[in-house]
Design a protein around this motif. Sequence first.
Motif, PDB file in Angstrom:
ATOM      1  N   GLY A 164       2.951  -2.839   9.899  1.00  0.00           N
ATOM      2  CA  GLY A 164       2.375  -1.559   9.472  1.00  0.00           C
ATOM      3  C   GLY A 164       1.136  -1.766   8.621  1.00  0.00           C
ATOM      4  N   PHE A 165       1.233  -2.687   7.657  1.00  0.00           N
ATOM      5  CA  PHE A 165       0.107  -2.906   6.753  1.00  0.00           C
ATOM      6  C   PHE A 165      -1.048  -3.634   7.438  1.00  0.00           C
ATOM      7  N   ALA A 166      -0.744  -4.473   8.430  1.00  0.00           N
ATOM      8  CA  ALA A 166      -1.799  -5.282   9.037  1.00  0.00           C
ATOM      9  C   ALA A 166      -2.495  -4.561  10.177  1.00  0.00           C
ATOM     10  N   LYS A 167      -1.765  -3.796  10.968  1.00  0.00           N
ATOM     11  CA  LYS A 167      -2.328  -3.327  12.236  1.00  0.00           C
ATOM     12  C   LYS A 167      -2.469  -1.819  12.362  1.00  0.00           C
ATOM     13  N   LEU A 168      -1.908  -1.050  11.452  1.00  0.00           N
ATOM     14  CA  LEU A 168      -1.956   0.398  11.621  1.00  0.00           C
ATOM     15  C   LEU A 168      -2.727   1.040  10.468  1.00  0.00           C
ATOM     16  N   ARG A 169      -3.425   2.139  10.794  1.00  0.00           N
ATOM     17  CA  ARG A 169      -4.191   2.828   9.763  1.00  0.00           C
ATOM     18  C   ARG A 169      -3.465   4.102   9.365  1.00  0.00           C
ATOM     19  N   TYR A 216      -5.265  -8.558  21.681  1.00  0.00           N
ATOM     20  CA  TYR A 216      -3.923  -8.665  22.286  1.00  0.00           C
ATOM     21  C   TYR A 216      -3.226  -7.313  22.289  1.00  0.00           C
ATOM     22  N   SER A 217      -3.182  -6.681  21.093  1.00  0.00           N
ATOM     23  CA  SER A 217      -2.445  -5.424  21.016  1.00  0.00           C
ATOM     24  C   SER A 217      -3.204  -4.303  21.718  1.00  0.00           C
ATOM     25  N   GLU A 218      -4.570  -4.353  21.675  1.00  0.00           N
ATOM     26  CA  GLU A 218      -5.339  -3.304  22.356  1.00  0.00           C
ATOM     27  C   GLU A 218      -5.076  -3.341  23.860  1.00  0.00           C
ATOM     28  N   ALA A 219      -5.031  -4.547  24.422  1.00  0.00           N
ATOM     29  CA  ALA A 219      -4.778  -4.683  25.857  1.00  0.00           C
ATOM     30  C   ALA A 219      -3.436  -4.069  26.218  1.00  0.00           C
ATOM     31  N   ALA A 220      -2.424  -4.347  25.384  1.00  0.00           N
ATOM     32  CA  ALA A 220      -1.098  -3.789  25.657  1.00  0.00           C
ATOM     33  C   ALA A 220      -1.119  -2.276  25.505  1.00  0.00           C
ATOM     34  N   ARG A 221      -1.905  -1.797  24.502  1.00  0.00           N
ATOM     35  CA  ARG A 221      -1.928  -0.359  24.238  1.00  0.00           C
ATOM     36  C   ARG A 221      -2.573   0.398  25.398  1.00  0.00           C
ATOM     37  N   THR A 260       3.349   6.479  12.772  1.00  0.00           N
ATOM     38  CA  THR A 260       3.927   5.186  13.140  1.00  0.00           C
ATOM     39  C   THR A 260       3.798   4.190  11.995  1.00  0.00           C
ATOM     40  N   GLY A 261       2.619   4.210  11.355  1.00  0.00           N
ATOM     41  CA  GLY A 261       2.403   3.302  10.229  1.00  0.00           C
ATOM     42  C   GLY A 261       3.417   3.513   9.124  1.00  0.00           C
ATOM     43  N   TYR A 262       3.630   4.770   8.755  1.00  0.00           N
ATOM     44  CA  TYR A 262       4.618   5.043   7.704  1.00  0.00           C
ATOM     45  C   TYR A 262       6.008   4.605   8.141  1.00  0.00           C
ATOM     46  N   LEU A 263       6.320   4.790   9.418  1.00  0.00           N
ATOM     47  CA  LEU A 263       7.644   4.364   9.900  1.00  0.00           C
ATOM     48  C   LEU A 263       7.799   2.848   9.773  1.00  0.00           C
ATOM     49  N   PHE A 264       6.714   2.117  10.109  1.00  0.00           N
ATOM     50  CA  PHE A 264       6.803   0.654  10.038  1.00  0.00           C
ATOM     51  C   PHE A 264       6.967   0.176   8.592  1.00  0.00           C
ATOM     52  N   ILE A 265       6.238   0.823   7.652  1.00  0.00           N
ATOM     53  CA  ILE A 265       6.373   0.338   6.272  1.00  0.00           C
ATOM     54  C   ILE A 265       7.557   0.992   5.558  1.00  0.00           C
ATOM     55  N   ALA A 266       8.276   1.864   6.269  1.00  0.00           N
ATOM     56  CA  ALA A 266       9.402   2.566   5.639  1.00  0.00           C
ATOM     57  C   ALA A 266      10.415   1.608   4.987  1.00  0.00           C
ATOM     58  N   PRO A 267      10.770   0.482   5.635  1.00  0.00           N
ATOM     59  CA  PRO A 267      11.739  -0.400   4.966  1.00  0.00           C
ATOM     60  C   PRO A 267      11.280  -0.797   3.570  1.00  0.00           C
ATOM     61  N   TRP A 268       9.989  -1.137   3.454  1.00  0.00           N
ATOM     62  CA  TRP A 268       9.502  -1.526   2.141  1.00  0.00           C
ATOM     63  C   TRP A 268       9.447  -0.334   1.194  1.00  0.00           C
ATOM     64  N   LEU A 269       8.927   0.800   1.713  1.00  0.00           N
ATOM     65  CA  LEU A 269       8.720   1.968   0.861  1.00  0.00           C
ATOM     66  C   LEU A 269      10.047   2.476   0.302  1.00  0.00           C
ATOM     67  N   VAL A 270      11.053   2.583   1.174  1.00  0.00           N
ATOM     68  CA  VAL A 270      12.375   3.030   0.715  1.00  0.00           C
ATOM     69  C   VAL A 270      12.942   2.021  -0.285  1.00  0.00           C
ATOM     70  N   GLY A 271      12.817   0.746   0.043  1.00  0.00           N
ATOM     71  CA  GLY A 271      13.315  -0.294  -0.860  1.00  0.00           C
ATOM     72  C   GLY A 271      12.621  -0.234  -2.204  1.00  0.00           C
ATOM     73  N   PHE A 272      11.304   0.004  -2.177  1.00  0.00           N
ATOM     74  CA  PHE A 272      10.544   0.103  -3.420  1.00  0.00           C
ATOM     75  C   PHE A 272      11.065   1.260  -4.281  1.00  0.00           C
ATOM     76  N   LEU A 273      11.287   2.416  -3.642  1.00  0.00           N
ATOM     77  CA  LEU A 273      11.736   3.581  -4.410  1.00  0.00           C
ATOM     78  C   LEU A 273      13.164   3.387  -4.928  1.00  0.00           C
ATOM     79  N   VAL A 274      14.049   2.854  -4.059  1.00  0.00           N
ATOM     80  CA  VAL A 274      15.476   2.785  -4.413  1.00  0.00           C
ATOM     81  C   VAL A 274      15.792   1.582  -5.297  1.00  0.00           C
ATOM     82  N   PHE A 275      15.140   0.452  -5.038  1.00  0.00           N
ATOM     83  CA  PHE A 275      15.539  -0.770  -5.738  1.00  0.00           C
ATOM     84  C   PHE A 275      14.555  -1.207  -6.828  1.00  0.00           C
ATOM     85  N   ILE A 276      13.356  -0.604  -6.877  1.00  0.00           N
ATOM     86  CA  ILE A 276      12.400  -1.015  -7.914  1.00  0.00           C
ATOM     87  C   ILE A 276      11.959   0.175  -8.771  1.00  0.00           C
TER      88      ILE A 276
END
Lengths: 301, 304
Positions: free
Chosen positions: A119-124, A192-197, B14-30
């Motif tokens: 999420g932090f590396a590839k998504l905005r 790589y990811s753009e091609a898949a997308r 999608t981005g928020y969903l991907f970082i959700a594990p960290w974000l929830v962990g940050f709120l609940v455990f830190i």
Amino acid sequence: MTVQHNPPVTEAPTTARERRPFSRQAGATLFWKVIAFLILCAISVAVLFPGLWMLSTALKADTQVYANPPVWIPNPLRFDNFAKAWSLAPFTRYAINTALYTLAVVIGTVLSSSLAAYGFAKLRFPGRNLLFTLLLSTMMIPGMVTLIPQYILFSKLHWVGTYLPLVVPSFFAGAFFTFLLRQFFMGIPNEYSEAARVDGASDWWIWSRVIMPLSRPALATVAIFTFEGAWDSYVGPLLYLNDERLYTLQVGLQFFRTATVVQWQYLMAAALMVMLPVIILFFTFQRYFVEGAAVSGGVKG
Amino acid sequence: MPRMTLARRREAVTGYLFIAPWLVGFLVFIAGPMLWSLYASLTNYDVTSRMRWVGLDNYRRLLFDDELFWTSLYNTGFYVLFAVPLSVITGVLIAVLLNQQIPGQRIFRTIFFLPKVLTGVAVLLLWLWVFNPDFGPINVFLRAIGVSNPPLWFSDPTWAKPALVIMSMWGAAGGYIIYLAGLQGIPRHLYEAAMLDGASPVKQFWNVTVPMMSPTIFFKLVTGISAAFQFWETSLIVSEGGKGGPSYSTLFYGLYMWQKAFGEYQMGYASAMAWILLIITLFLTMLQFLISRRWVYYEGEARS
């Protein structure tokens, strides 16, 4: 913030000084090299010495343990000390507990950290940089600040006395490993990811089928460090596991010391066996240990 | 906020969903626990009864009435003051030596890395045995060279902390890897230029190696000091009964806090200790960043 790309740790290239024909300077260089070699040997002895002492004690008969001057090579070699030490406490149960707990923590950490790192590396998304700074700053918070409130939280949930307080948090992405994986993912070209997308793949598919397979070395580093950390953890299991049947090896080892009159040969034999998985892991995956350590130190502010 | 296209909005979700594990962990455990802990530090709380508001009383008692608080802070300060610089020196020394072309480098590198791998209770028990006053090899050696009354180490208030510092130096040997990576990143031409100017190896070390390594050393100092302030688990194992004896000489800050929290269930009082530690850590980190402007050299940055 970037990770310094360290050159592979290989032999340093020959300096101009050494390519010159023999001179006074070359003689001085040789002199310094001999000194350096001798100092390195001395430090090696100091580093290896406690371990050799441990091995030696573990193989001694009790009459030789307290011999003065100390015996370095026991005679006879008592290999049965290991079996005896293992049977003095329920170590088989402790070993199974520790293995399952460690496995769960490794799976949780690798999964959750790699998701967050993707999420932090590839998504905005809005606030990404702010949240990432927040993640980095949590690394400076002393663990003791959260230890007490977390204990209260888990005790209110009636999780004390189970493995849940030790395992569940690992499924919520630790800051350091997320940071490490994010740096690695940043290095994977977006093509790589753009091609898949373009082919209609979702981010979940790209994460699992493109990024994860390409990141095996980084994932191995995370897994190995997590394994070592979980296998060696003491305070957490001591705090949360109050039933003797749930003890891990580290807790069992400590109680084994205080519960019986110390017989050093058995204690050292047991300690060696507890360390063995980590030692084997180190010699098998030495490269990942070293890479992980180099990355963790190459953080530049 | 500017309006986002549909694709951008989907990417953000999608981005928020991907970082959700960290974000929830940050709120609940830190974050949540930290706020709770700040509140708890202003109350009397022993887990079983309700929290009773006492304002800043816990802090006042810690700073003015509790001698053991100062003892534990002194012990921790002692450890930070000796263990951190000695660890850095050990790491840099090994790295500089290994950076020469010397036979057996691969073996040396493996050996020096071992202390990084060997951790946990087992190693601490090993150290107890090494420092054993009667049969441990260190005292046997000291007697052999004529020291008639060698230290009792963990049983002696004077020598218990130095023994822990020695242990930390052993553990620090594995830290060389970071400095070695830094050393190999130093451009050769800097040394060649220094040699043309006739600089001796010692001069080269101080004028080329140290400035070029300063970001790495700075990083290790910041993280090392922060970690050393949290050093206490070892003392829980090596001190008799985990009480920080003899004469409270290994009662480290964290150990005292652990006793208050989980020995006496004074959760409010212990939470106040945790916050004082957090403030100390943040203050020292900021101080180091301020001082670092004077000595840390980043390439590509003009030096004033």
